[in-house]
Write a protein that holds these residues in place. Structure first.
Motif, PDB file in Angstrom:
ATOM      1  N   PHE A 119      39.789  33.665  41.161  1.00  0.00           N
ATOM      2  CA  PHE A 119      39.509  35.103  41.229  1.00  0.00           C
ATOM      3  C   PHE A 119      39.311  35.594  39.802  1.00  0.00           C
ATOM      4  O   PHE A 119      40.150  35.351  38.927  1.00  0.00           O
ATOM      5  N   VAL A 120      38.190  36.273  39.584  1.00  0.00           N
ATOM      6  CA  VAL A 120      37.874  36.772  38.247  1.00  0.00           C
ATOM      7  C   VAL A 120      37.726  38.281  38.313  1.00  0.00           C
ATOM      8  O   VAL A 120      36.801  38.794  38.962  1.00  0.00           O
ATOM      9  N   VAL A 121      38.652  39.004  37.691  1.00  0.00           N
ATOM     10  CA  VAL A 121      38.524  40.452  37.545  1.00  0.00           C
ATOM     11  C   VAL A 121      37.695  40.681  36.296  1.00  0.00           C
ATOM     12  O   VAL A 121      38.079  40.269  35.201  1.00  0.00           O
ATOM     13  N   ALA A 122      36.538  41.304  36.447  1.00  0.00           N
ATOM     14  CA  ALA A 122      35.583  41.345  35.351  1.00  0.00           C
ATOM     15  C   ALA A 122      35.259  42.763  34.917  1.00  0.00           C
ATOM     16  O   ALA A 122      35.074  43.667  35.744  1.00  0.00           O
ATOM     17  N   HIS A 123      35.198  42.936  33.606  1.00  0.00           N
ATOM     18  CA  HIS A 123      34.674  44.170  33.018  1.00  0.00           C
ATOM     19  C   HIS A 123      33.268  43.913  32.497  1.00  0.00           C
ATOM     20  O   HIS A 123      32.347  44.688  32.748  1.00  0.00           O
ATOM     21  N   ARG A 124      33.091  42.777  31.813  1.00  0.00           N
ATOM     22  CA  ARG A 124      31.768  42.374  31.359  1.00  0.00           C
ATOM     23  C   ARG A 124      31.099  41.574  32.468  1.00  0.00           C
ATOM     24  O   ARG A 124      31.505  40.459  32.783  1.00  0.00           O
ATOM     25  N   LEU A 125      30.060  42.132  33.044  1.00  0.00           N
ATOM     26  CA  LEU A 125      29.437  41.521  34.223  1.00  0.00           C
ATOM     27  C   LEU A 125      28.671  40.254  33.871  1.00  0.00           C
ATOM     28  O   LEU A 125      28.394  39.429  34.757  1.00  0.00           O
ATOM     29  N   SER A 126      28.342  40.076  32.595  1.00  0.00           N
ATOM     30  CA  SER A 126      27.614  38.863  32.199  1.00  0.00           C
ATOM     31  C   SER A 126      28.452  37.612  32.413  1.00  0.00           C
ATOM     32  O   SER A 126      27.901  36.508  32.500  1.00  0.00           O
ATOM     33  N   THR A 127      29.777  37.770  32.530  1.00  0.00           N
ATOM     34  CA  THR A 127      30.662  36.605  32.688  1.00  0.00           C
ATOM     35  C   THR A 127      30.762  36.148  34.142  1.00  0.00           C
ATOM     36  O   THR A 127      31.363  35.106  34.402  1.00  0.00           O
ATOM     37  N   ILE A 128      30.203  36.911  35.083  1.00  0.00           N
ATOM     38  CA  ILE A 128      30.407  36.560  36.491  1.00  0.00           C
ATOM     39  C   ILE A 128      29.100  36.303  37.237  1.00  0.00           C
ATOM     40  O   ILE A 128      29.090  36.225  38.475  1.00  0.00           O
ATOM     41  N   VAL A 129      28.002  36.169  36.517  1.00  0.00           N
ATOM     42  CA  VAL A 129      26.706  36.011  37.188  1.00  0.00           C
ATOM     43  C   VAL A 129      26.651  34.734  38.024  1.00  0.00           C
ATOM     44  O   VAL A 129      25.877  34.633  38.986  1.00  0.00           O
ATOM     45  N   SER A 130      27.494  33.736  37.682  1.00  0.00           N
ATOM     46  CA  SER A 130      27.467  32.476  38.428  1.00  0.00           C
ATOM     47  C   SER A 130      28.544  32.408  39.514  1.00  0.00           C
ATOM     48  O   SER A 130      28.728  31.346  40.126  1.00  0.00           O
ATOM     49  N   ALA A 131      29.249  33.508  39.764  1.00  0.00           N
ATOM     50  CA  ALA A 131      30.304  33.520  40.782  1.00  0.00           C
ATOM     51  C   ALA A 131      29.706  33.293  42.169  1.00  0.00           C
ATOM     52  O   ALA A 131      28.570  33.703  42.460  1.00  0.00           O
ATOM     53  N   ASP A 132      30.464  32.621  43.032  1.00  0.00           N
ATOM     54  CA  ASP A 132      29.990  32.369  44.400  1.00  0.00           C
ATOM     55  C   ASP A 132      29.867  33.667  45.192  1.00  0.00           C
ATOM     56  O   ASP A 132      28.985  33.793  46.050  1.00  0.00           O
ATOM     57  N   LYS A 133      30.759  34.615  44.912  1.00  0.00           N
ATOM     58  CA  LYS A 133      30.706  35.904  45.610  1.00  0.00           C
ATOM     59  C   LYS A 133      31.255  36.980  44.678  1.00  0.00           C
ATOM     60  O   LYS A 133      32.276  36.784  44.024  1.00  0.00           O
ATOM     61  N   ILE A 134      30.535  38.082  44.599  1.00  0.00           N
ATOM     62  CA  ILE A 134      30.972  39.232  43.805  1.00  0.00           C
ATOM     63  C   ILE A 134      31.323  40.358  44.761  1.00  0.00           C
ATOM     64  O   ILE A 134      30.526  40.712  45.642  1.00  0.00           O
ATOM     65  N   LEU A 135      32.525  40.900  44.613  1.00  0.00           N
ATOM     66  CA  LEU A 135      32.977  42.005  45.459  1.00  0.00           C
ATOM     67  C   LEU A 135      33.058  43.277  44.624  1.00  0.00           C
ATOM     68  O   LEU A 135      33.700  43.300  43.567  1.00  0.00           O
ATOM     69  N   VAL A 136      32.406  44.299  45.081  1.00  0.00           N
ATOM     70  CA  VAL A 136      32.506  45.607  44.439  1.00  0.00           C
ATOM     71  C   VAL A 136      33.599  46.383  45.162  1.00  0.00           C
ATOM     72  O   VAL A 136      33.460  46.706  46.350  1.00  0.00           O
ATOM     73  N   ILE A 137      34.701  46.642  44.459  1.00  0.00           N
ATOM     74  CA  ILE A 137      35.861  47.324  45.045  1.00  0.00           C
ATOM     75  C   ILE A 137      35.849  48.783  44.613  1.00  0.00           C
ATOM     76  O   ILE A 137      35.790  49.083  43.414  1.00  0.00           O
ATOM     77  N   ARG A 138      35.903  49.673  45.581  1.00  0.00           N
ATOM     78  CA  ARG A 138      36.000  51.113  45.288  1.00  0.00           C
ATOM     79  C   ARG A 138      37.004  51.745  46.241  1.00  0.00           C
ATOM     80  O   ARG A 138      36.878  51.618  47.457  1.00  0.00           O
ATOM     81  N   LYS A 139      38.039  52.348  45.650  1.00  0.00           N
ATOM     82  CA  LYS A 139      39.098  53.021  46.413  1.00  0.00           C
ATOM     83  C   LYS A 139      39.727  52.097  47.454  1.00  0.00           C
ATOM     84  O   LYS A 139      39.954  52.485  48.600  1.00  0.00           O
ATOM     85  N   GLY A 140      39.987  50.853  47.044  1.00  0.00           N
ATOM     86  CA  GLY A 140      40.697  49.915  47.896  1.00  0.00           C
ATOM     87  C   GLY A 140      39.863  49.294  48.994  1.00  0.00           C
ATOM     88  O   GLY A 140      40.407  48.622  49.878  1.00  0.00           O
ATOM     89  N   LYS A 141      38.546  49.468  48.965  1.00  0.00           N
ATOM     90  CA  LYS A 141      37.688  48.894  50.002  1.00  0.00           C
ATOM     91  C   LYS A 141      36.536  48.129  49.357  1.00  0.00           C
ATOM     92  O   LYS A 141      36.104  48.449  48.247  1.00  0.00           O
ATOM     93  N   ILE A 142      36.061  47.106  50.060  1.00  0.00           N
ATOM     94  CA  ILE A 142      34.908  46.334  49.592  1.00  0.00           C
ATOM     95  C   ILE A 142      33.646  47.107  49.947  1.00  0.00           C
ATOM     96  O   ILE A 142      33.297  47.247  51.130  1.00  0.00           O
ATOM     97  N   ARG A 143      32.967  47.632  48.931  1.00  0.00           N
ATOM     98  CA  ARG A 143      31.757  48.434  49.170  1.00  0.00           C
ATOM     99  C   ARG A 143      30.496  47.581  49.156  1.00  0.00           C
ATOM    100  O   ARG A 143      29.508  47.889  49.829  1.00  0.00           O
ATOM    101  N   GLU A 144      30.500  46.516  48.336  1.00  0.00           N
ATOM    102  CA  GLU A 144      29.355  45.614  48.271  1.00  0.00           C
ATOM    103  C   GLU A 144      29.880  44.189  48.120  1.00  0.00           C
ATOM    104  O   GLU A 144      30.937  43.975  47.538  1.00  0.00           O
ATOM    105  N   SER A 145      29.111  43.233  48.644  1.00  0.00           N
ATOM    106  CA  SER A 145      29.532  41.835  48.573  1.00  0.00           C
ATOM    107  C   SER A 145      28.305  40.940  48.568  1.00  0.00           C
ATOM    108  O   SER A 145      27.349  41.155  49.323  1.00  0.00           O
TER     109      SER A 145
END
Length: 609
Positions: A550-576
């Motif tokens: 699990f990678v909590v990322a601020h710099r998005l350039s570090t996660i471009v190769s992740a198998d799945k990126i989850l956009v979390i907003r207000k405790g819910k997955i908004r994009e995946s």
């Protein structure tokens, strides 16, 4: 500077607190009993001395005879010699006991600090904890060893004095002791005042300790913000409050003893008056009269000593309450008995029963709220397959770090489950789970010592070969070998001799040396420069291979190769989705990524110019 809110404690002398404290000292029961026995012997010998004086006056002085001088000298020498031996042993025993008690109480407190959950540290300042484990423990160990010595001696010698006096003349004894009831009433009054005053002093002492701790830790921030004058003013304000409260408490304590001494003098006066009249009519021998005067004068010395000890107990009760409060604080997160029986606890692992983690993880109908009532997740669901890298992005406070903290069981779900390999992780031990997780924080913390010792901190039995292998895996070996002493280079306090990027690489090596099945990176590249980020990014790609991560990322350039990126907003997955999928959707992630990319290009252009 942070303000301290002390726990609510009792408002009067509480024997229950001291009973609890002594229950934690059962290992020293034998030593305490030996010390009590020694002090009773000392008290008994002190009570014998006026008897010898009375004997000498009646048989040697009044009769103007030296017939019994040899017997008297022999008795006196025997008593003094025996007393000297007693005093030597009790001083040695008390000093030894004081140090053992301090060690034992600190060990209990430190052990409990290792067991307590993250939530405890969310609400407890480091200054408060340092004050408990240093000044409070020192006060208590000194009081129990030396204070108890004084108390046993005081009570014992008073009982001996009264018994001997009553044996010779019960009426004169009652007259001499007539001041004791007023002493008792005055003692109760001062007890309340002293206890309240010193409890407030302990609270202010905790605040001062926190002020010192924060100032040392934040010295660089103070300099950069030019806060020296303001910090000094704040500290002077806290120090002045403690000075005023300490003086007020000392005044109450200093008034108590003179009152005891004054009343003692009145009791001695009664003994001289009534005893002198008895001597005049031959109702009392001169030696017995002198003996009574000696006893009445000396009687109020142990009374004063006892009063002082009681005052010290009142002062130290706040310390006792807070130490007991720390030692008895129960962790919010703990293993069930049947889990401990099978897997062991934090300090006694039964690794032969530990299952190997495969790496499949599921958050199932998870709800979570912090203690203050702040709700973070409600019916959160997520499935992660073995070896997948899951990136978490979103606004500050959206719940990204909370997800990984729940996964690591630093906190537990309010409801719902977290399954690891299909089984609720609460069905296995905390140590089993956390031993299988490698965690790299945003701000790396190194401990005083060498680079080798800091990497080995992740696996205490790691060999030199394993340490070097872990360092090479995260691309730290090259810079380590360029340092003065290689792996034996001292990192300084909190790693101050190294750059932020170097500290982060060592923390990576420390996390990977134990070969964890699950890896967590909590904004691990957000505080380093772009060049170091590329080195760490290469290390991340190597480290995360075949590990669920699990990678909590601020710099998005570090996660471009992740198998799945989850956009979390207000405790819910908004994009995946993957990086490419989310860019095609042109949603929140797309806007976030393009804005960040634009900012980086503008920064590069500015550097070129």
């Amino acid at each position: 500077m942070a303000r301290i809110e002390e726990d609510q404690v009792t408002q009067k002398l509480n024997l229950g607190i001291w009973k609890k404290l002594f229950r934690y000292l059962t290992d020293f029961k034998k030593d305490l009993l030996v010390l009590i026995g020694l002090m009773i012997l000392v008290a008994g010998m002190d009570a014998v001395m006026p008897l010898l004086t009375g004997y000498a006056i009646d048989n040697l002085v009044v009769k103007d005879s030296t017939n019994k001088l040899a017997i008297f000298a022999l008795m006196y020498f025997a008593v003094v010699s025996f007393q000297a031996i007693n005093v030597k042993f009790f001083i040695k025993h008390s000093g030894k006991l004081e140090n053992y008690l301090a060690y034992h109480i600190r060990k209990l407190g430190f052990k409990r600090l290792q067991e307590l959950s993250f939530s405890y540290y969310d609400t407890s300042s480091s200054g408060w904890l340092m004050a408990r484990m240093t000044s409070d423990v020192a006060r208590l160990s000194e009081l129990i060893s030396w204070g108890m010595t004084d108390m046993v001696w005081s009570i014992g010698v008073m009982i001996f004095y009264i018994a001997i006096m009553a044996f010779y003349n019960i009426k004169l004894t009652l007259i001499s002791m007539s001041v004791v009831p007023p002493l008792f009433i005055i003692g109760i009054f001062f007890q309340k005042k002293i206890l309240k005053s010193y409890r407030h002093v302990r609270k202010l002492n905790s605040q001062l300790t926190t002020d010192f701790s924060e100032e040392v830790a934040g010295a660089k921030t103070t300099k950069t913000l030019v806060r020296e004058h303001e910090n000094l003013n704040e500290f002077e304000y806290d120090a002045e409050k403690m000075r005023f409260s300490s003086v007020r408490a000392a005044i109450f304590s200093s008034l108590f003893l003179p009152i005891v001494i004054s009343l003692g003098s009145i009791g001695t006066g009664f003994a001289i008056w009534f005893g002198g009249n008895k001597v005049m009519v031959n109702g009392l021998s001169y030696g017995t009269f002198v003996m009574f005067i000696s006893y009445t004068i000396q009687f109020f010395d142990p009374v004063s000593q006892l009063a002082g000890t009681i005052a010290e107990i009142q002062q130290a009760q706040a310390s006792a309450e807070r130490i007991i409060s720390l030692v008895e604080t129960e962790p919010d997160i703990w293993d069930k008995k049947e889990v401990i029986d099978k897997y062991g606890d934090l300090f006694n692992a039964k690794k032969e029963n530990w299952e190997t983690i495969n790496g499949d993880i599921e958050f199932k109908n998870l709800c979570f709220s912090y203690k203050n009532g702040q709700k973070v997740f409600e019916n959160f669901n997520l499935k992660v397959k073995k070896g997948q890298t899951i990136a978490l992005v979103g606004e500050t406070g959206s719940g990204k770090s909370t997800i990984v903290n729940l996964l690591c069981r630093f906190y537990e779900p309010t409801s719902g489950e977290i399954l690891i390999d299909g089984l609720d992780y609460r069905e296995r031990s905390l140590l089993w789970l956390q031993s299988n997780i490698g965690y790299v924080l945003q701000s790396p913390h190194l401990f005083s010592g060498t680079i080798k010792e800091n990497i080995r901190y992740g696996k205490l039995d790691a060999t030199d070969e394993e340490i070097i292998r872990a360092a090479k895996l995260v691309d730290a070996h090259e810079f380590i070998m360029e340092t003065e002493n290689g792996y034996n280079t001292d990192v300084g306090e909190s790693g101050g001799n190294l750059s932020t990027g170097q500290k982060q690489l060592i923390s990576f090596a420390r996390a990977i040396v134990g070969n964890p099945a699950i890896f967590v990176l909590d904004e691990a590249t957000s505080s380093i420069d772009t060049e170091t980020e590329k080195v760490i990014q290469d290390a991340i790609n190597k480290v995360l291979s075949d590990r669920t991560s699990f990678v909590v990322a601020h710099r998005l350039s570090t996660i471009v190769s992740a198998d799945k990126i989850l956009v979390i907003r207000k405790g819910k997955i908004r994009e995946s989705g993957t990086h490419e999928e989310l860019l095609r959707n042109k949603g929140y992630y797309y806007r976030l990524y393009t804005n960040q990319l634009l900012q980086e290009k503008e920064a590069e252009s500015a550097n070129v110019v």
